[in-house]
Design a protein around this motif. Structure first.
Motif, PDB file in Angstrom:
ATOM      1  N   THR A   1       1.780   7.063  -6.599  1.00 64.16           N
ATOM      2  CA  THR A   1       0.740   8.047  -6.915  1.00 64.16           C
ATOM      3  C   THR A   1       1.211   9.457  -6.614  1.00 64.16           C
ATOM      4  O   THR A   1       1.052  10.376  -7.421  1.00 64.16           O
ATOM      5  N   GLN A   2       1.811   9.634  -5.432  1.00 58.22           N
ATOM      6  CA  GLN A   2       2.269  10.965  -5.038  1.00 58.22           C
ATOM      7  C   GLN A   2       3.401  11.462  -5.922  1.00 58.22           C
ATOM      8  O   GLN A   2       3.466  12.644  -6.265  1.00 58.22           O
ATOM      9  N   LEU A   3       4.297  10.571  -6.293  1.00 55.25           N
ATOM     10  CA  LEU A   3       5.415  10.964  -7.152  1.00 55.25           C
ATOM     11  C   LEU A   3       4.922  11.417  -8.519  1.00 55.25           C
ATOM     12  O   LEU A   3       5.496  12.326  -9.133  1.00 55.25           O
TER      13      LEU A   3
ATOM     14  N   VAL B   1       0.837  -1.196   0.000  1.00 55.08           N
ATOM     15  CA  VAL B   1       0.000   0.000   0.000  1.00 55.08           C
ATOM     16  C   VAL B   1       0.875   1.250   0.000  1.00 55.08           C
ATOM     17  O   VAL B   1       0.616   2.212  -0.724  1.00 55.08           O
ATOM     18  N   LEU B   2       1.945   1.247   0.803  1.00 54.45           N
ATOM     19  CA  LEU B   2       2.839   2.397   0.855  1.00 54.45           C
ATOM     20  C   LEU B   2       3.493   2.621  -0.502  1.00 54.45           C
ATOM     21  O   LEU B   2       3.587   3.751  -0.981  1.00 54.45           O
ATOM     22  N   SER B   3       3.939   1.554  -1.143  1.00 56.19           N
ATOM     23  CA  SER B   3       4.578   1.695  -2.454  1.00 56.19           C
ATOM     24  C   SER B   3       3.617   2.283  -3.469  1.00 56.19           C
ATOM     25  O   SER B   3       3.982   3.181  -4.249  1.00 56.19           O
ATOM     26  N   GLU B   4       2.377   1.800  -3.484  1.00 53.56           N
ATOM     27  CA  GLU B   4       1.391   2.332  -4.424  1.00 53.56           C
ATOM     28  C   GLU B   4       1.093   3.802  -4.117  1.00 53.56           C
ATOM     29  O   GLU B   4       0.950   4.619  -5.036  1.00 53.56           O
ATOM     30  N   TRP B   5       1.017   4.122  -2.835  1.00 54.52           N
ATOM     31  CA  TRP B   5       0.747   5.515  -2.455  1.00 54.52           C
ATOM     32  C   TRP B   5       1.896   6.418  -2.879  1.00 54.52           C
ATOM     33  O   TRP B   5       1.686   7.515  -3.397  1.00 54.52           O
TER      34      TRP B   5
END
Length: 519
Positions: free
Chosen positions: A12-14, A5-9
Motif C-alpha cells: 500500500t505504501q509503495l 500484514v506487513l507485506s500488505e502494508w
C-alpha cells in the motif's frame, strides 16, 4: 506486525508514496520500512520477515530486498542475528529534554572556548609591521590557533590528504561541452548569477540529491556557490552575529573552523566517538547558534553518525533554535554498501543546511559547490549570495548541467569509485604490519583517506616529519584537534597516489611508523 500484514502494508505504501520516477525499487522499499520504524509502526525488537518471503509477497527479486535490508543495517535501524533473523533495533527518543535547553540559556557561557584575548596580543605585535586587523591575521594564518595543519606544505606529494586524482578527468569531453556553450552563447551566461545559480544545474543537482542522498528538497532550495568554504561563509554571515557560539567536531575539518572563526564566532569543540558527534553534559551548558557536522563520513576519523545521535542532534537544534550545517563532502566515494542517507532528509523542522562540492569529483579548480537551504530561507540566501559574492562562472555551470544530464557525471563517479577503491585496498594491505607496534588502521569503507591512530603519548608530529623526509606527505591527527583532545595519529590520503605506486609508498610509510613507534 505479522508478516502478511506487513507485506500488505508495504505494498500500500509503495503504491501511495510519491517517489521520484528514477528511484530504484530497493531504495523505495528501504524508505518505506525506515518510515515504519521511525514512526514506531514497527517497534524495537520486532522481527522482520525473511528476505525470501518478503520478496515473494512484494513480487520483486530477493536481491532487491537484500539491498534494502543492507541499507537499513548500515544505518543502524535493524540488526541481523545469524540463524534467527533481522530485528528492529531503533528506539524512538522522546525528544530532547526542555530542561537541558533551559539550563543552557541560564548556563555559564564562560564554558565556550574563546581565543580572542590571545588574538589581541598577537594582533598588537603585528599591527605596526603589517597593519592587518585581528580578522585579517586570523584569515592569513598569522595567529597560531587559526593556522591550518597544511599552511607550510604546498607541494602535493604521495598520501597528501584532501587531494584527488584529476589526471584521468575526461578533458576532451569537458572541452566539447564548454565549446557547445560558447558556439551559441546566451548573453545571460555572461552575466552574474541573479537567482541562486544556473537553473538547469540546480534542477540536475536537486534530482541527483533526491535519489542518491535522500535529501528532501525542491530545485528552488539549491544555491550554486564557489565551494564548501563559501557555503559555510554564507551561512555564518547570514545566520550568526559576532560572538555567537558554534559547535564543531573535535577533531574536525580545519578549513571550516577557519571560516567560522574569521566570521567572529566562538568555537566550542565537541568530541566524537564511534557514533559521531558526541555532546556531553558540559557541552550542553553552551547554546550554539550553529552546529557544523559531517555525519555521513566524519572528517577526519571517518565514522558514520548513528540514527539515534542524528535524532538527538535534530531535536536539540529545534529546541535551542540552532542551525545545523551538514557538510557532505565526499558521499560519492563509498566503496561497500549503499550511500548513507543525509541528516537533512530526516529534518522535519527546517533546521539543516546541506552542502556539497564538485571539487572532489570533477577537479579542484572548478570551484563549484551547492548549498541546500530550508524553504523559509531561500529568498534571503539568494539575496545574500548575490549581494555579498556576485557569483559568476555561469558558462561552466551550464556545461556541468549537460555533464550531469547526459549521464557523464554518473559514469565518471563509477570509474573513480573503482580506481579509489582499489587504491584503498592496496594501501590497507601495505600498512597492515603497523599493527605489530600497536598502531590502529581505520576500517571505514568510504572517503579518500585513511586514519592511523596511535596511543595518546605518541608524538604524531614527529612521525609525520619522518615520513616527509621519505617524500611522503601525511598530516598529524593532533593538528585537527582543539582544546583538551589527546587524539594522535596520521591522516593518509590515497587519491593522489598512482595505483601502481601505492604498495611501494605504503610499505615505506609502514616502515616509518614501525621505526617511530618502537623508539
Amino acid at each position: 506486525m505479522k508478516q502478511l500484514v506487513l507485506s500488505e502494508w508495504l505494498l500500500t505504501q509503495l503504491n501511495q508514496s510519491d517517489f521520484p520516477v528514477r528511484m530504484p525499487n530497493h531504495r523505495r522499499i528501504y524508505e518505506v520500512i525506515r518510515r515504519a520504524i521511525t514512526t514506531q509502526i514497527l517497534s524495537a525488537g520486532e522481527r522482520l520477515p525473511s528476505t525470501r518471503s518478503l520478496a515473494d509477497d512484494l513480487t520483486v527479486s530477493r536481491n532487491t530486498i537484500l539491498a534494502a535490508f543492507e541499507q537499513l543495517l548500515d544505518e543502524g535501524y535493524v540488526a541481523s542475528q545469524t540463524g534467527s533473523g533481522t530485528y528492529v533495533t531503533y528506539n524512538q527518543h522522546d525528544g530532547f529534554s526542555k530542561n537541558i535547553v533551559n539550563n543552557n540559556i541560564a548556563g555559564d557561557k564562560s564554558a565556550v572556548q574563546s581565543v580572542e584575548s590571545n588574538a589581541e596580543n598577537i594582533a598588537l605585535k603585528h599591527e605596526d609591521s603589517i597593519g592587518l586587523s585581528k580578522r585579517g591575521l586570523a584569515a592569513c594564518g598569522a595567529i597560531k590557533e587559526y593556522q591550518s595543519p597544511v599552511r607550510v606544505h604546498n607541494e602535493v606529494q604521495p598520501f597528501t590528504p584532501g587531494e584527488d586524482d584529476y589526471a584521468g578527468f575526461p578533458y576532451a569531453l569537458w572541452r566539447r561541452l564548454l565549446n557547445r556553450q560558447w558556439r551559441t552563447p546566451d548573453p545571460a551566461l555572461l552575466d552574474s548569477s541573479h537567482d541562486g545559480g544556473y537553473l538547469p544545474l540546480r534542477k540536475a543537482i536537486a534530482d541527483y540529491l533526491r535519489v542518491s542522498r535522500a535529501v528532501n528538497l525542491t530545485y528552488d532550495q539549491v544555491l550554486i556557490t564557489s565551494g564548501t568554504q563559501q557555503s559555510i561563509d554564507l551561512c555564518a554571515r547570514l545566520l550568526t552575529d559576532h560572538g555567537d557560539c558554534a559547535w564543531v567536531e573535535n577533531p574536525g575539518y580545519w578549513a571550516a573552523r577557519r571560516v567560522l572563526e574569521v566570521n567572529g564566532l566562538q568555537l566550542h569543540p565537541v568530541n566524537v566517538d564511534k557514533e559521531g558527534m558526541a555532546p556531553s553534559t558540559k557541552d550542553y551548558r553552551t547554546t550554539p547558534r550553529l552546529i557544523y557536522t559531517t555525519p555521513s563520513h566524519q572528517y577526519p576519523k571517518g565514522m558514520v553518525m548513528s540514527y539515534g545521535r542524528r535524532r538527538l542532534l535534530l531535536d536539540y537544534a529545534q529546541n535551542c533554535k540552532a542551525w545545523i550545517i551538514e557538510d557532505d563532502y565526499d558521499s560519492e566515494f563509498r566503496f561497500e554498501g549503499r550511500p548513507i542517507s543525509s541528516l537533512q532528509g530526516m529534518d522535519q523542522n527546517g533546521r539543516v543546511l546541506y552542502l556539497g562540492t564538485f571539487s572532489k569529483v570533477m577537479y579542484p579548480g572548478i570551484r563549484l559547490g551547492y548549498l541546500v537551504v530550508p524553504p523559509n530561507l531561500v529568498e534571503s540566501f539568494k539575496s545574500g549570495l548575490y549581494e555579498l559574492q556576485r557569483p559568476g562562472q555561469v558558462v561552466i555551470q551550464a556545461a556541468l548541467a549537460d555533464f550531469i544530464e547526459e549521464g557523464h557525471f554518473a559514469s565518471h563517479i563509477r570509474r573513480l569509485r573503482q580506481i579509489y577503491g582499489e587504491r584503498r585496498r592496496l594501501l590497507q594491505a601495505a600498512l597492515a604490519p603497523i599493527a605489530t607496534v600497536g598502531a590502529r588502521l581505520s576500517t571505514v569503507d568510504s572517503g579518500l583517506h585513511l586514519v592511523v591512530e596511535f596511543d595518546s603519548i605518541c608524538d604524531d608530529v614527529s612521525v609525520a616529519e619522518l615520513a616527509s623526509v621519505q617524500g611522503l606527505r601525511v598530516y598529524p591527527l593532533s593538528h585537527y584537534c582543539m582544546g583538551e583532545s589527546t587524539e594522535k595519529g596520521l591522516i593518509i590520503g590515497y587519491a593522489y597516489s598512482a595505483t601502481e605506486h601505492i604498495t611501494e609508498f605504503g610499505s615505506k610509510l609502514a616502515e616509518v611508523i614501525q621505526l617511530a613507534l618502537r623508539q
